[in-house]
Motif scaffolding. Structure first.
Motif, PDB file in Angstrom:
ATOM      1  N   GLY A  11      41.342  18.144  37.153  1.00 24.19           N
ATOM      2  CA  GLY A  11      42.023  17.247  38.088  1.00 24.19           C
ATOM      3  C   GLY A  11      41.958  17.690  39.531  1.00 24.19           C
ATOM      4  O   GLY A  11      42.894  17.423  40.299  1.00 24.19           O
ATOM      5  N   PHE A  12      40.856  18.348  39.921  1.00 21.95           N
ATOM      6  CA  PHE A  12      40.657  18.755  41.314  1.00 21.95           C
ATOM      7  C   PHE A  12      39.431  18.041  41.879  1.00 21.95           C
ATOM      8  O   PHE A  12      38.364  18.642  42.059  1.00 21.95           O
ATOM      9  CB  PHE A  12      40.478  20.271  41.410  1.00 21.95           C
ATOM     10  CG  PHE A  12      41.731  21.058  41.162  1.00 21.95           C
ATOM     11  CD1 PHE A  12      42.700  21.186  42.146  1.00 21.95           C
ATOM     12  CD2 PHE A  12      41.953  21.660  39.927  1.00 21.95           C
ATOM     13  CE1 PHE A  12      43.866  21.901  41.915  1.00 21.95           C
ATOM     14  CE2 PHE A  12      43.107  22.379  39.692  1.00 21.95           C
ATOM     15  CZ  PHE A  12      44.070  22.502  40.689  1.00 21.95           C
ATOM     16  N   PRO A  13      39.552  16.749  42.176  1.00 18.96           N
ATOM     17  CA  PRO A  13      38.391  15.970  42.645  1.00 18.96           C
ATOM     18  C   PRO A  13      37.853  16.434  43.988  1.00 18.96           C
ATOM     19  O   PRO A  13      36.699  16.118  44.321  1.00 18.96           O
ATOM     20  CB  PRO A  13      38.937  14.539  42.723  1.00 18.96           C
ATOM     21  CG  PRO A  13      40.417  14.698  42.893  1.00 18.96           C
ATOM     22  CD  PRO A  13      40.769  15.919  42.097  1.00 18.96           C
ATOM     23  N   VAL A  14      38.645  17.171  44.766  1.00 14.79           N
ATOM     24  CA  VAL A  14      38.173  17.630  46.074  1.00 14.79           C
ATOM     25  C   VAL A  14      36.934  18.508  45.922  1.00 14.79           C
ATOM     26  O   VAL A  14      36.018  18.466  46.746  1.00 14.79           O
ATOM     27  CB  VAL A  14      39.286  18.398  46.822  1.00 14.79           C
ATOM     28  CG1 VAL A  14      38.771  18.956  48.148  1.00 14.79           C
ATOM     29  CG2 VAL A  14      40.481  17.492  47.071  1.00 14.79           C
ATOM     30  N   PHE A  15      36.877  19.311  44.856  1.00 17.21           N
ATOM     31  CA  PHE A  15      35.699  20.150  44.642  1.00 17.21           C
ATOM     32  C   PHE A  15      34.426  19.302  44.564  1.00 17.21           C
ATOM     33  O   PHE A  15      33.372  19.706  45.046  1.00 17.21           O
ATOM     34  CB  PHE A  15      35.848  20.961  43.354  1.00 17.21           C
ATOM     35  CG  PHE A  15      36.638  22.227  43.500  1.00 17.21           C
ATOM     36  CD1 PHE A  15      36.214  23.239  44.340  1.00 17.21           C
ATOM     37  CD2 PHE A  15      37.813  22.410  42.782  1.00 17.21           C
ATOM     38  CE1 PHE A  15      36.921  24.421  44.466  1.00 17.21           C
ATOM     39  CE2 PHE A  15      38.536  23.588  42.894  1.00 17.21           C
ATOM     40  CZ  PHE A  15      38.097  24.597  43.746  1.00 17.21           C
ATOM     41  N   ALA A  16      34.539  18.140  43.931  1.00 15.73           N
ATOM     42  CA  ALA A  16      33.369  17.283  43.761  1.00 15.73           C
ATOM     43  C   ALA A  16      32.866  16.740  45.091  1.00 15.73           C
ATOM     44  O   ALA A  16      31.715  16.271  45.187  1.00 15.73           O
ATOM     45  CB  ALA A  16      33.698  16.130  42.813  1.00 15.73           C
ATOM     46  N   GLU A  17      33.711  16.784  46.134  1.00 14.93           N
ATOM     47  CA  GLU A  17      33.306  16.307  47.456  1.00 14.93           C
ATOM     48  C   GLU A  17      32.540  17.366  48.237  1.00 14.93           C
ATOM     49  O   GLU A  17      32.005  17.089  49.316  1.00 14.93           O
ATOM     50  CB  GLU A  17      34.549  15.892  48.256  1.00 14.93           C
ATOM     51  CG  GLU A  17      35.356  14.772  47.606  1.00 14.93           C
ATOM     52  CD  GLU A  17      36.693  14.547  48.315  1.00 14.93           C
ATOM     53  OE1 GLU A  17      36.915  15.192  49.370  1.00 14.93           O
ATOM     54  OE2 GLU A  17      37.503  13.747  47.816  1.00 14.93           O
ATOM     55  N   GLY A  18      32.482  18.570  47.719  1.00 15.57           N
ATOM     56  CA  GLY A  18      31.810  19.655  48.425  1.00 15.57           C
ATOM     57  C   GLY A  18      30.330  19.394  48.635  1.00 15.57           C
ATOM     58  O   GLY A  18      29.658  18.803  47.790  1.00 15.57           O
ATOM     59  N   THR A  19      29.801  19.855  49.760  1.00 18.11           N
ATOM     60  CA  THR A  19      28.406  19.623  50.110  1.00 18.11           C
ATOM     61  C   THR A  19      27.623  20.937  50.105  1.00 18.11           C
ATOM     62  O   THR A  19      28.188  22.016  49.941  1.00 18.11           O
ATOM     63  CB  THR A  19      28.315  18.975  51.496  1.00 18.11           C
ATOM     64  OG1 THR A  19      28.935  19.842  52.466  1.00 18.11           O
ATOM     65  CG2 THR A  19      29.013  17.619  51.514  1.00 18.11           C
ATOM     66  N   ASN A  20      26.304  20.823  50.293  1.00 24.02           N
ATOM     67  CA  ASN A  20      25.418  21.990  50.369  1.00 24.02           C
ATOM     68  C   ASN A  20      25.636  22.934  49.182  1.00 24.02           C
ATOM     69  O   ASN A  20      25.874  24.130  49.339  1.00 24.02           O
ATOM     70  CB  ASN A  20      25.614  22.739  51.694  1.00 24.02           C
ATOM     71  CG  ASN A  20      25.305  21.867  52.894  1.00 24.02           C
ATOM     72  OD1 ASN A  20      24.350  21.095  52.882  1.00 24.02           O
ATOM     73  ND2 ASN A  20      26.129  21.970  53.936  1.00 24.02           N
ATOM     74  N   ARG A  21      25.527  22.381  47.998  1.00 22.36           N
ATOM     75  CA  ARG A  21      25.793  23.144  46.783  1.00 22.36           C
ATOM     76  C   ARG A  21      24.644  24.088  46.445  1.00 22.36           C
ATOM     77  O   ARG A  21      23.472  23.733  46.608  1.00 22.36           O
ATOM     78  CB  ARG A  21      26.037  22.186  45.602  1.00 22.36           C
ATOM     79  CG  ARG A  21      27.303  21.377  45.754  1.00 22.36           C
ATOM     80  CD  ARG A  21      27.407  20.264  44.717  1.00 22.36           C
ATOM     81  NE  ARG A  21      28.704  19.636  44.837  1.00 22.36           N
ATOM     82  CZ  ARG A  21      29.732  19.858  44.013  1.00 22.36           C
ATOM     83  NH1 ARG A  21      29.586  20.672  42.976  1.00 22.36           N
ATOM     84  NH2 ARG A  21      30.889  19.268  44.206  1.00 22.36           N
ATOM     85  N   LEU A  22      25.012  25.252  45.963  1.00 22.86           N
ATOM     86  CA  LEU A  22      24.031  26.230  45.521  1.00 22.86           C
ATOM     87  C   LEU A  22      24.512  26.844  44.217  1.00 22.86           C
ATOM     88  O   LEU A  22      25.612  27.400  44.138  1.00 22.86           O
ATOM     89  CB  LEU A  22      23.831  27.324  46.576  1.00 22.86           C
ATOM     90  CG  LEU A  22      22.805  28.413  46.210  1.00 22.86           C
ATOM     91  CD1 LEU A  22      21.409  27.818  46.101  1.00 22.86           C
ATOM     92  CD2 LEU A  22      22.843  29.543  47.224  1.00 22.86           C
ATOM     93  N   GLY A  23      23.696  26.747  43.165  1.00 23.83           N
ATOM     94  CA  GLY A  23      24.043  27.321  41.884  1.00 23.83           C
ATOM     95  C   GLY A  23      23.913  28.833  41.892  1.00 23.83           C
ATOM     96  O   GLY A  23      23.152  29.408  42.672  1.00 23.83           O
ATOM     97  N   GLY A  24      24.675  29.477  41.007  1.00 24.44           N
ATOM     98  CA  GLY A  24      24.679  30.930  40.967  1.00 24.44           C
ATOM     99  C   GLY A  24      24.671  31.483  39.565  1.00 24.44           C
ATOM    100  O   GLY A  24      24.272  30.809  38.609  1.00 24.44           O
ATOM    101  N   ALA A  25      25.159  32.709  39.431  1.00 20.12           N
ATOM    102  CA  ALA A  25      25.144  33.431  38.165  1.00 20.12           C
ATOM    103  C   ALA A  25      26.110  32.821  37.155  1.00 20.12           C
ATOM    104  O   ALA A  25      26.995  32.030  37.506  1.00 20.12           O
ATOM    105  CB  ALA A  25      25.512  34.893  38.406  1.00 20.12           C
ATOM    106  N   VAL A  26      25.955  33.217  35.893  1.00 15.13           N
ATOM    107  CA  VAL A  26      26.920  32.861  34.860  1.00 15.13           C
ATOM    108  C   VAL A  26      28.195  33.670  35.107  1.00 15.13           C
ATOM    109  O   VAL A  26      28.134  34.835  35.503  1.00 15.13           O
ATOM    110  CB  VAL A  26      26.349  33.143  33.458  1.00 15.13           C
ATOM    111  CG1 VAL A  26      27.392  32.908  32.378  1.00 15.13           C
ATOM    112  CG2 VAL A  26      25.128  32.271  33.218  1.00 15.13           C
ATOM    113  N   ASP A  27      29.351  33.062  34.872  1.00 14.10           N
ATOM    114  CA  ASP A  27      30.623  33.717  35.214  1.00 14.10           C
ATOM    115  C   ASP A  27      30.801  35.070  34.515  1.00 14.10           C
ATOM    116  O   ASP A  27      31.273  36.035  35.123  1.00 14.10           O
ATOM    117  CB  ASP A  27      31.808  32.796  34.921  1.00 14.10           C
ATOM    118  CG  ASP A  27      31.820  32.218  33.514  1.00 14.10           C
ATOM    119  OD1 ASP A  27      31.001  32.651  32.666  1.00 14.10           O
ATOM    120  OD2 ASP A  27      32.648  31.327  33.242  1.00 14.10           O
TER     121      ASP A  27
END
Length: 639
Positions: A593-609
């Motif tokens: 329920g945190f839709p603000v995260f979905a608005e984030g731009t310039n996404r870069l994938g990273g390591a497994v947690d």
């Protein structure tokens, strides 16, 4: 109306019951993936003209403009699953069917054994079940759970009634310990095949690896990427998944909506489904192409269909639940709801469901309760196989109605003989996983806990957030300035001393990858305000070191955070400036329920947690200098 009257436990009277060899093993036929449907028609005459003669004791009818063969005595259900099978609605081959009642008994006894939220917990789980209060006022608890003991309790209960169905109310798999999770939960499915599980309603965690992987759990076959890690094939589930409210199109569901069993001429329907807001707790790719429908509307729409089949006894198995009062015993119904009963979503659901529903087997909240709500028996069996709910139904042979329903939550104690075949299965996977699980990846100076303080802070949550920040802080890996961890993703404490890979996996079993994205200061403030929901629920994010803020618990929802208090490394956050923020891919896609995260731009994938946590522990701890627990001083609670 049904009564939730707990009947006596089997404890203290087991030996003669448990000597019934082989009672724990039952088989269910896998449902076939055949076609469904028929050519368009206007009436039965069209079908008789265009089709071959119907099978013996059937006739052609036209339903929903499709030709269907119906029994001249008992009409089957219409089709409606995207797995390519008609919706379940007729008894499985081999199920009891003694025909019409004779002049003998006027009722038939049916036993439903239920559990929920197993989460692949094959080994004995930590924690205990509260059984009472000691003379000094302290709690009396007992160790419970472990699939080898769980199998024995199921076998013993099954031996008391040949008319037994074993059902699970979701989250059978997903968020599992390493022993099951490393093998994509194939060990849990294989264990449940041995135990004789019959039906399972899908839960939100069934979708952790997506619907395609869930379909593989049913039909079998090796994992498309990892293959069969145990060195042999995977047969799939002998039990049926049910998903009444998980639609793949207008009139199709991912799995059958319900299953009908017949006992001595009396039919019982089991409707299985998950909570409507499953997409809020699952990575979007895991539920892509699926629609999750309202639970009450789904069931109530099925009641007339079941009635047309001569079904009067209806059991809903749903992955949604309630909350009892802390300290309640397993067969109580105490809570903060109306009339002092449990609260939570299951209460409104029970009141909204058609009165034709007799029993609701619930889950999701990991609680134990035994209730009667709006005339319906409503049960839940804690989690991780620590309880089994024994539901005894008395059905009228004349009407098919439930004359009486009694429920009893039975503790899965460990003072019984383990089931050999199940123990062999567990041992097999323990031998395969042990070398990886026992690998030491760090040391901690004191136990890192999931338990939060009054401000929503936890030591383990902070360490995980710190590890994620460190993994994405370099400019080429994201340039992160802050990381946030969701508390629901932190599943178990890490004990003081050596930290093994198995422990680290258990606390973060989802295999989520890290995502670094850009948010403005104003969006970060919105993110923090979203921690308090209009429903009254609170979900506090766990920030990495250097991020601090204050909130007022008495301020209105939406205005609890003081914007001037939000700081990164002591510097106030500007509402107009941009910041690089890291979260796991579940949060980054708007989960919890945190839709603000979905608005984030310039996404870069990273390591497994889990890899990020391992690297952090290796870099910041040693046997001589274990990692200290972080101070709980990042969030300030104001009046």
């Amino acid at each position: 109306m049904p009564q939730a009257t707990p009947r006596s436990s089997l404890q203290g009277a087991r030996p003669s019951v448990f000597l019934l060899a082989g009672a724990f093993v039952t088989g269910m036929f896998l449902f076939a993936h055949g076609g469904c449907g028929g050519d368009e028609c206007q009436d039965a005459a069209d079908c008789r003209e265009d089709k071959e003669p119907p099978a013996s004791n059937t006739e052609w009818v036209c339903e929903d403009k499709r030709c269907e063969q119906h029994s001249v005595q008992v009409p089957p259900p219409d089709s409606g699953t995207d797995a390519g099978t008609p919706d379940s609605g007729t008894p499985d081959a081999g199920m009891p069917d003694s025909g019409t009642p004779d002049a003998g008994p006027t009722t038939v006894s049916v036993q439903v054994l239920a559990f929920n939220d197993f989460h692949g917990q094959l080994e004995a789980p930590a924690g205990q079940i509260l059984t009472g209060v000691a003379p000094d006022g302290g709690p009396v608890r007992v160790n419970a759970g472990g699939v080898t003991y769980f199998a024995r309790h199921i076998a013993a209960l099954r031996a008391t009634n040949p008319n037994t169905v074993v059902v699970a109310a979701g989250d059978l798999i997903g968020a599992s310990p390493l022993l099951s999770g490393l093998f994509h939960d194939e060990p849990t499915v294989e264990a449940m095949n041995l135990i004789g599980l019959d039906l399972v309603a899908v839960g939100n965690h069934e979708f952790d690896e997506g619907s395609t992987e869930l379909l593989r759990m049913q039909s079998g076959g090796c994992h498309p990427v990892d293959g069969c890690l145990d060195g042999d094939g995977f047969p799939g589930a002998k039990f049926k998944f049910l998903a009444a409210n998980v639609a793949t199109s207008v009139d199709r569901t991912l799995f059958p909506r319900y299953d009908v069993r017949e006992f001595e001429g009396v039919k019982v329907a089991f409707i299985g489904m998950t909570l409507e807001n499953t997409p809020e707790s699952v990575i979007p790719t895991g539920v892509a192409g699926l629609t999750f429908k309202d639970e009450v509307q789904t069931v109530n729409a099925l009641v007339p269909e079941l009635r047309r089949q001569g079904v009067e006894a209806i059991i809903v198995v749903v992955h949604q639940g309630g909350i009892p009062t802390s300290g309640s015993l397993v067969n109580e119904c105490k809570g903060a709801g109306a009339d002092g009963l449990i609260s939570g979503a299951i209460v409104g659901m029970a009141k909204g469901l058609n009165d034709a529903v007799d029993v609701i087997v619930s889950g999701h909240t990991h609680q134990a309760y035994n209730c009667v709500i709006d005339g319906k028996v409503v049960t839940s069996a804690s989690s991780m196989g620590q309880l089994v709910t024994d539901i005894d139904l008395t059905l009228s042979k004349a009407t098919g109605d439930v004359v009486e329903a009694r429920a009893n939550n039975v503790i899965v104690t460990r003072d019984v003989q383990e089931v050999g075949a199940v123990k062999e299965l567990v041992t097999k996977y323990q031998e395969l996983v042990t070398p990886r699980a026992n690998r030491v990846i760090g040391w901690v100076s004191q136990t890192l806990r999931t338990q939060t303080d009054s401000a929503g802070q936890s030591t383990l949550g902070f360490v995980i957030a710190d590890s994620q920040l460190e993994a994405t802080k370099p400019a080429n890996l994201g340039g992160a300035q802050v990381a946030f961890m969701n508390p629901g993703g932190v599943r178990a404490d890490i004990a003081q001393g050596e930290v093994t890979y198995g422990e680290a996996f258990t606390t973060q079993p989802f295999g989520n990858s890290l995502v670094t994205l850009t948010l403005t200061g104003a969006q970060i403030e919105q993110l923090l305000e979203r921690q308090w929901r209009p429903s009254g629920a609170t979900l506090m994010l766990l920030p990495s070191a250097g991020f601090t803020y204050a909130f007022s618990a008495s301020a209105p929802i939406g205005s609890r955070v003081d914007p001037a208090s939000i700081r990164i490394n002591g510097v106030p956050v500007s509402l107009t400036a941009e910041y690089r923020v890291t979260a796991n891919n579940y949060l980054a896609s708007g989960g919890d329920g945190f839709p603000v995260f979905a608005e984030g731009t310039n996404r870069l994938g990273g390591a497994v947690d889990s890899d990020a946590l391992e690297a952090y522990l290796k870099a910041h701890s040693s046997m001589a200098s274990p990692l200290p627990a972080p101070a709980l001083n990042r969030i300030t609670l104001l009046p």
